[in-house]
Motif scaffolding. Sequence first.
Motif, PDB file in Angstrom:
ATOM      1  N   THR A 188      42.001  43.261  48.155  1.00 37.78           N
ATOM      2  CA  THR A 188      41.622  42.569  49.383  1.00 37.78           C
ATOM      3  C   THR A 188      40.423  41.656  49.149  1.00 37.78           C
ATOM      4  O   THR A 188      40.413  40.510  49.612  1.00 37.78           O
ATOM      5  CB  THR A 188      41.306  43.593  50.491  1.00 37.78           C
ATOM      6  N   ARG A 189      39.417  42.143  48.398  1.00 33.51           N
ATOM      7  CA  ARG A 189      38.235  41.309  48.122  1.00 33.51           C
ATOM      8  C   ARG A 189      38.588  40.083  47.282  1.00 33.51           C
ATOM      9  O   ARG A 189      38.091  38.993  47.521  1.00 33.51           O
ATOM     10  CB  ARG A 189      37.175  42.108  47.382  1.00 33.51           C
ATOM     11  N   ALA A 190      39.439  40.266  46.282  1.00 33.28           N
ATOM     12  CA  ALA A 190      39.737  39.183  45.348  1.00 33.28           C
ATOM     13  C   ALA A 190      40.701  38.150  45.937  1.00 33.28           C
ATOM     14  O   ALA A 190      40.619  36.973  45.596  1.00 33.28           O
ATOM     15  CB  ALA A 190      40.323  39.751  44.058  1.00 33.28           C
ATOM     16  N   THR A 191      41.615  38.598  46.806  1.00 31.30           N
ATOM     17  CA  THR A 191      42.679  37.688  47.258  1.00 31.30           C
ATOM     18  C   THR A 191      42.751  37.516  48.764  1.00 31.30           C
ATOM     19  O   THR A 191      43.513  36.679  49.239  1.00 31.30           O
ATOM     20  CB  THR A 191      44.049  38.205  46.791  1.00 31.30           C
ATOM     21  N   GLU A 192      41.989  38.321  49.512  1.00 33.56           N
ATOM     22  CA  GLU A 192      42.036  38.323  50.975  1.00 33.56           C
ATOM     23  C   GLU A 192      43.420  38.718  51.498  1.00 33.56           C
ATOM     24  O   GLU A 192      43.813  38.341  52.584  1.00 33.56           O
ATOM     25  CB  GLU A 192      41.591  36.973  51.545  1.00 33.56           C
ATOM     26  N   LEU A 243      51.479  38.726  46.636  1.00 34.04           N
ATOM     27  CA  LEU A 243      50.596  38.078  45.671  1.00 34.04           C
ATOM     28  C   LEU A 243      51.397  37.237  44.692  1.00 34.04           C
ATOM     29  O   LEU A 243      52.388  37.709  44.135  1.00 34.04           O
ATOM     30  CB  LEU A 243      49.807  39.133  44.885  1.00 34.04           C
ATOM     31  N   ASP A 244      50.959  35.999  44.482  1.00 32.06           N
ATOM     32  CA  ASP A 244      51.615  35.186  43.456  1.00 32.06           C
ATOM     33  C   ASP A 244      51.015  35.531  42.088  1.00 32.06           C
ATOM     34  O   ASP A 244      50.087  36.335  41.988  1.00 32.06           O
ATOM     35  CB  ASP A 244      51.493  33.684  43.776  1.00 32.06           C
ATOM     36  N   ASP A 245      51.536  34.922  41.041  1.00 25.86           N
ATOM     37  CA  ASP A 245      51.103  35.265  39.687  1.00 25.86           C
ATOM     38  C   ASP A 245      49.625  34.975  39.450  1.00 25.86           C
ATOM     39  O   ASP A 245      48.940  35.723  38.744  1.00 25.86           O
ATOM     40  CB  ASP A 245      51.956  34.526  38.654  1.00 25.86           C
ATOM     41  N   THR A 246      49.111  33.907  40.028  1.00 29.05           N
ATOM     42  CA  THR A 246      47.695  33.567  39.870  1.00 29.05           C
ATOM     43  C   THR A 246      46.810  34.634  40.501  1.00 29.05           C
ATOM     44  O   THR A 246      45.807  35.056  39.914  1.00 29.05           O
ATOM     45  CB  THR A 246      47.394  32.201  40.523  1.00 29.05           C
ATOM     46  N   GLN A 247      47.188  35.092  41.692  1.00 24.28           N
ATOM     47  CA  GLN A 247      46.420  36.130  42.363  1.00 24.28           C
ATOM     48  C   GLN A 247      46.476  37.450  41.587  1.00 24.28           C
ATOM     49  O   GLN A 247      45.481  38.169  41.503  1.00 24.28           O
ATOM     50  CB  GLN A 247      46.938  36.340  43.782  1.00 24.28           C
ATOM     51  N   VAL A 248      47.629  37.767  41.012  1.00 24.95           N
ATOM     52  CA  VAL A 248      47.757  38.987  40.228  1.00 24.95           C
ATOM     53  C   VAL A 248      46.808  38.934  39.028  1.00 24.95           C
ATOM     54  O   VAL A 248      46.162  39.921  38.685  1.00 24.95           O
ATOM     55  CB  VAL A 248      49.216  39.211  39.779  1.00 24.95           C
ATOM     56  N   GLU A 249      46.690  37.779  38.395  1.00 25.19           N
ATOM     57  CA  GLU A 249      45.778  37.647  37.260  1.00 25.19           C
ATOM     58  C   GLU A 249      44.317  37.768  37.692  1.00 25.19           C
ATOM     59  O   GLU A 249      43.496  38.319  36.974  1.00 25.19           O
ATOM     60  CB  GLU A 249      46.027  36.333  36.514  1.00 25.19           C
TER      61      GLU A 249
END
Length: 139
Positions: free
Chosen positions: A85-89, A49-55
Amino acid sequence: MFEGGVSNAEIARAVGVCAESVRRWRRVREQGGASALRRRAATGRPPKLDDTQVELVRAAWEQGAQAHGFEADLWTLERVGAVVTRATEVVSSGASVWRLLTGRLGWSLQRPERRAVERDEPEVARWIAHEGPRTKKGP
């Protein structure tokens, strides 16, 4: 110290390492210069996960577990993984979710108290003060 002609043993004592480490540093410096001794970034697999996905994931968790269709507002590793998984696939193992929580987010394990929601604290305190002593065996 290298340029001053100080011996490996003296450098090792001054720095608090073994002489073999100093010999290795001297060899690296001779081959690549002083810049070769600089600390390098840790190698290894980059995070999924990159920083955007973590946020995005953090914002989803802050909504609470019930907002994501779970019965109780209690987070488990499985539930956290499902929201990731739902938020970032991105599918993550339990270990990866744990590293995300404790490492990148700095969160820690919290366990809920084992007390009934209906518990009446003033009544418990009254019972301990007045009724409790009467139930103990006397001399």
